[in-house]
Design an enzyme around this catalytic site. Sequence first.
Site, PDB file in Angstrom:
ATOM      1  N   ARG A 123       7.361-105.722   3.782  1.00 35.80           N
ATOM      2  CA  ARG A 123       7.154-104.119   4.216  1.00 35.80           C
ATOM      3  C   ARG A 123       8.335-103.713   4.559  1.00 35.80           C
ATOM      4  NH1 ARG A 123       1.269-102.218   4.612  1.00 35.80           N
ATOM      5  NH2 ARG A 123       1.983-100.025   3.533  1.00 35.80           N
ATOM      6  N   ASP A 320      -3.794 -94.140  -0.531  1.00 43.62           N
ATOM      7  CA  ASP A 320      -4.373 -95.005  -0.664  1.00 43.62           C
ATOM      8  C   ASP A 320      -5.049 -94.734  -1.857  1.00 43.62           C
ATOM      9  OD1 ASP A 320      -3.327 -96.009   1.396  1.00 43.62           O
ATOM     10  OD2 ASP A 320      -4.972 -96.152   2.365  1.00 43.62           O
TER      11      ASP A 320
HETATM   12  C1  S3P Z   1      -2.574 -95.620   7.576  1.00 38.75           C
HETATM   13  C2  S3P Z   1      -1.885 -94.525   6.743  1.00 38.75           C
HETATM   14  C3  S3P Z   1      -1.048 -94.895   5.513  1.00 38.75           C
HETATM   15  C4  S3P Z   1      -2.425 -95.322   4.714  1.00 38.75           C
HETATM   16  C5  S3P Z   1      -2.709 -96.321   5.731  1.00 38.75           C
HETATM   17  C6  S3P Z   1      -3.921 -96.224   6.471  1.00 38.75           C
HETATM   18  C7  S3P Z   1      -3.432 -94.864   8.904  1.00 38.75           C
HETATM   19  O1  S3P Z   1       0.101 -94.918   5.688  1.00 38.75           O
HETATM   20  O2  S3P Z   1      -1.233 -95.766   3.645  1.00 38.75           O
HETATM   21  O3  S3P Z   1      -3.894 -97.747   4.967  1.00 38.75           O
HETATM   22  O4  S3P Z   1      -4.290 -95.400   9.812  1.00 38.75           O
HETATM   23  O5  S3P Z   1      -2.665 -94.502   9.339  1.00 38.75           O
HETATM   24  P1  S3P Z   1       0.862 -94.416   5.951  1.00 38.75           P
HETATM   25  O6  S3P Z   1       0.894 -93.435   6.634  1.00 38.75           O
HETATM   26  O7  S3P Z   1       2.513 -95.043   6.220  1.00 38.75           O
HETATM   27  O8  S3P Z   1       1.486 -93.564   4.335  1.00 38.75           O
END
Ligand code: S3P
Length: 442
Positions: A123, A320
């Site tokens: 990632r 998500d």
């Molecule tokens: C999260 C933010 C999201 C989400 C992840 C949890 C967090 O990612 O996809 O499961 O706890 O801040 P991104 O902020 O990179 O989109």
Amino acid sequence: MTSLKSTGGRPLKGRFVVPGDKSISHRSLILGGLAVGETTIEGLLEGEDVLATADAMRMLGSEISRDENGIWHARGAGIGGLAEPEDVIDCGNSGTGARLLMGLTAGHPIRAVFTGDASLRRRPMLRVTDPLTLMGAEFHARQGGRLPITVTGATRATAIRYVLPVASAQVKSAIMLAGLNAAGETTVVEPHPTRDHTETMFQHFGVEVRVVDTPDGREITMVGQPEISGRPIVVPGDPSSAAFPAVAALITEGSEIELPGIGINPLRFGLFETLVEMGADIAIHNRRTEAGEPIADLTVRASELQGIEVPGARAPSMIDEYPILAVAAARARGVTVMHGVGELRVKESDRLGAMARGLAACGVRVEETEDTLTVHGGNRIEGGATIEADLDHRIAMAFLVLGLAAEQAVEIDDASPIDTSFPGFADAMRSLGGTFEAGDVS
Ligand code: S3P
């Protein structure tokens, strides 16, 4: 690998207590493990992602334990007081853990090495290392900015003003965590608002945070180097986990389930808003607030759904939930188009590709572009396929839910990733009447 398969035909009935919110659980351990004095955490998600963050905070010098009543206790040495870890910090499958902890350590004069599982190591991390470099930290990463990464934290972190190039709460939070140990005001501007749990939790711990809406987006300013002390925290049920039983009930004839104590933060609730627009019968009652977070009890009944266009602007509030929305769309009458979802390609797996391939294998017509997914619903769902979970908990759960509405069983080659966010998922679904059995794949 442990395979698992689900079969349809039985309605889902009963009450389902969804595990704690993953995002809030990570943040409560990080802030509780930093603050002086005791933080108690009730309802912490005991999934692998969050347990990896608990271990990481211990390696950074926090005292973290769980008592016999399931309450977690954290104590820290205060902002500026992190210890240098003696070994590599392994964040497992968790992008949130890795990115937030890199932010925290970037603001401290220590060196730490971060790694993760095969999914996390592919990632992108430049999205956090770029702004954290501006704050004075140094990073040595693999090609393309991938993990493992060595962080050398800033001796004196610099407060910055940063406009987020991607709508990411993880990037915002990494900058804010580094900003805790920077003198002065750190500002993050988000053109598209993302989940605000970090802002809320900072305020809960007494950090000064100001949020204003400007023509450039939501501007969050925090004042660095505060004194923070322990607080009690109650973690709401995770709306991203509730999404799976909720859609399962919607698409399985005769179902009615209760989901008590679910977080209904509007920056997380895009899926439920979308499902209601599609004709879902979802009642929201007993609204209340815990540690600054809005929660409520939900009742979900089987419904006839209608396909819709989901605007890209809604993506951050349901980022998500697209895998499970695609499952609901497969059962809806008509076509559902999800716009602006390119970020799904860099989640735990390439979720756009995984949903398109898996739905097609189950007999559903789907089209994908670089950043859209179109699902043609209204037909019967054949099922009868085995889907590769590819270390992605939400892909695994989405297809197991699809199996409940398909003509033949749907099998997941590896159910073990589910434990990252939803330990006990299969048992909990069985308790509602769902048929989940060990699969045939070995
Ligand atoms: C999260 C933010 C999201 C989400 C992840 C949890 C967090 O990612 O996809 O499961 O706890 O801040 P991104 O902020 O990179 O989109």
